[in-house]
Scaffold this active site. Sequence first.
Site, PDB file in Angstrom:
ATOM      1  N   PHE A 220      46.422  60.876  26.983  1.00 52.69           N
ATOM      2  CA  PHE A 220      46.296  59.962  25.819  1.00 52.69           C
ATOM      3  C   PHE A 220      45.951  61.020  24.458  1.00 52.69           C
ATOM      4  O   PHE A 220      45.264  61.836  24.818  1.00 52.69           O
ATOM      5  CB  PHE A 220      45.189  59.167  25.960  1.00 52.69           C
ATOM      6  N   GLU A 221      46.620  60.781  23.718  1.00 59.95           N
ATOM      7  CA  GLU A 221      46.644  61.642  22.280  1.00 59.95           C
ATOM      8  C   GLU A 221      46.408  60.775  21.450  1.00 59.95           C
ATOM      9  O   GLU A 221      46.866  59.522  21.180  1.00 59.95           O
ATOM     10  CB  GLU A 221      48.086  62.303  21.911  1.00 59.95           C
ATOM     11  N   TYR A 222      45.686  61.267  20.074  1.00 60.30           N
ATOM     12  CA  TYR A 222      45.433  60.587  19.076  1.00 60.30           C
ATOM     13  C   TYR A 222      44.402  59.450  19.143  1.00 60.30           C
ATOM     14  O   TYR A 222      44.872  58.458  18.568  1.00 60.30           O
ATOM     15  CB  TYR A 222      46.693  60.211  18.030  1.00 60.30           C
TER      16      TYR A 222
END
Length: 430
Positions: A220-222
């Site tokens: 999971f990014e940002y």
Amino acid sequence: MVLYTVQSGETIESIAEKYGVSAERLLIDNGISTDSPLSVGQSIMIAYPKTVHTVQPGDSLWSIAANYGVTVDQLWRNNQNLNGSGRIYPGQEIVVQYADAKRGSLAVTAYVYTFVEEEILRRTLPYLTYLAIFSYGIRSDGSLVTPEDAGMPGDSGLIALAREYGTRPMLVLTSLGDDGNFSTETVSDVLGDEAATAALISNIVETMDAKGYDAINSDFEYIAPSDRDLYTNFISRLAEALHPLGKIVDVSLAPKTSGEQPGLLYEAMDYPALGASADTAFLMTYEWGYTYSEPRAVAPINLVAEVVSYAASVIPRDKLLMGIPNYGYNWEIPWVEGSPARSLSNQEAVALANDYGAEILFDARAATPHFNYSDVSSFHEVWFEDARSVLAKLSLAADSDLRGVGIWNATRWFPQLWFMLNVLYDIRRD
């Protein structure tokens, strides 16, 4: 093993003669075609076989392995020209063992897109502990965006091939939505809604069981900083759901050098808490040089070392895998902010230097090769990876007592990476 830097006027034949090895072996080990000239500054790996078997009529790769007390995997690793297949012929020389003593062992995860070519995958799988298949995304209701939903080939064939080679398949879960973009809002929607979180975990468990995945990597990014604790709790709950089924939870971590590092990419990444909740953690130590950055190394070793140092201070070292990039970038010069660089494979970078007669230089601080060239319309600067930069990265991971390394990504073939890994380290088969 020797790392040799090509000088002006040298050929594979002259280098082979100088070091007392066969030119054919240098070509195989370094992935160089017979008709390709060498570039000044190009790095060549020279390893000395200790035991060589000449194939006899009736031999098979499996009978050769049994006779010498080694695995077929080891024969594939030692002989990249076998392409991960069992096809051999009488008179062919098979390297059974190299002279270098192993420096230790490393777990190796490689990420691939589902459109990876089968030949490349077969060549790569003998070197891997886990094959991380990219990716499944998420929707706000906790349902999964499958590779097919995203217009990609399915993952079933890759899982089957991984099993064939004794490599454990890993599902990569991302925060990519139906539009193919990372979504801060979707992560907030899911993590902030108990029903959606429960549905997501249930869908993951069901998919992993149905498909035959052994592990999951959460990428999971940002993530919104306000969702920091919710994300840690999600990883903990995911582990609670999967551990009774004998499955592993790995989490990707943006490259931080302190707990207070600002920025949307970093603030929700609670290294100590995520490291405690997950079984393993993958450090995304690359993309300092990226599509929209100024020209620079993708993974300068001095900056990678800072991330490793911080991570190892708050997460057990035997949980950590250090990221290694398998690509470079080509920038137009003068660089203009907002103008994109072109991604290219490391093999393409060397070929480009050959085509334009460019001298390959080596930045000692970043431990990364680079070169400049001019075409008919513009000036260019290229940064990429070679045997020297790979050695620096593998040595950092091993000397830091990390669990291993993760390759982003193995969709392109990079012979020197896999050969270096094989000659110097045993591959952990967890």
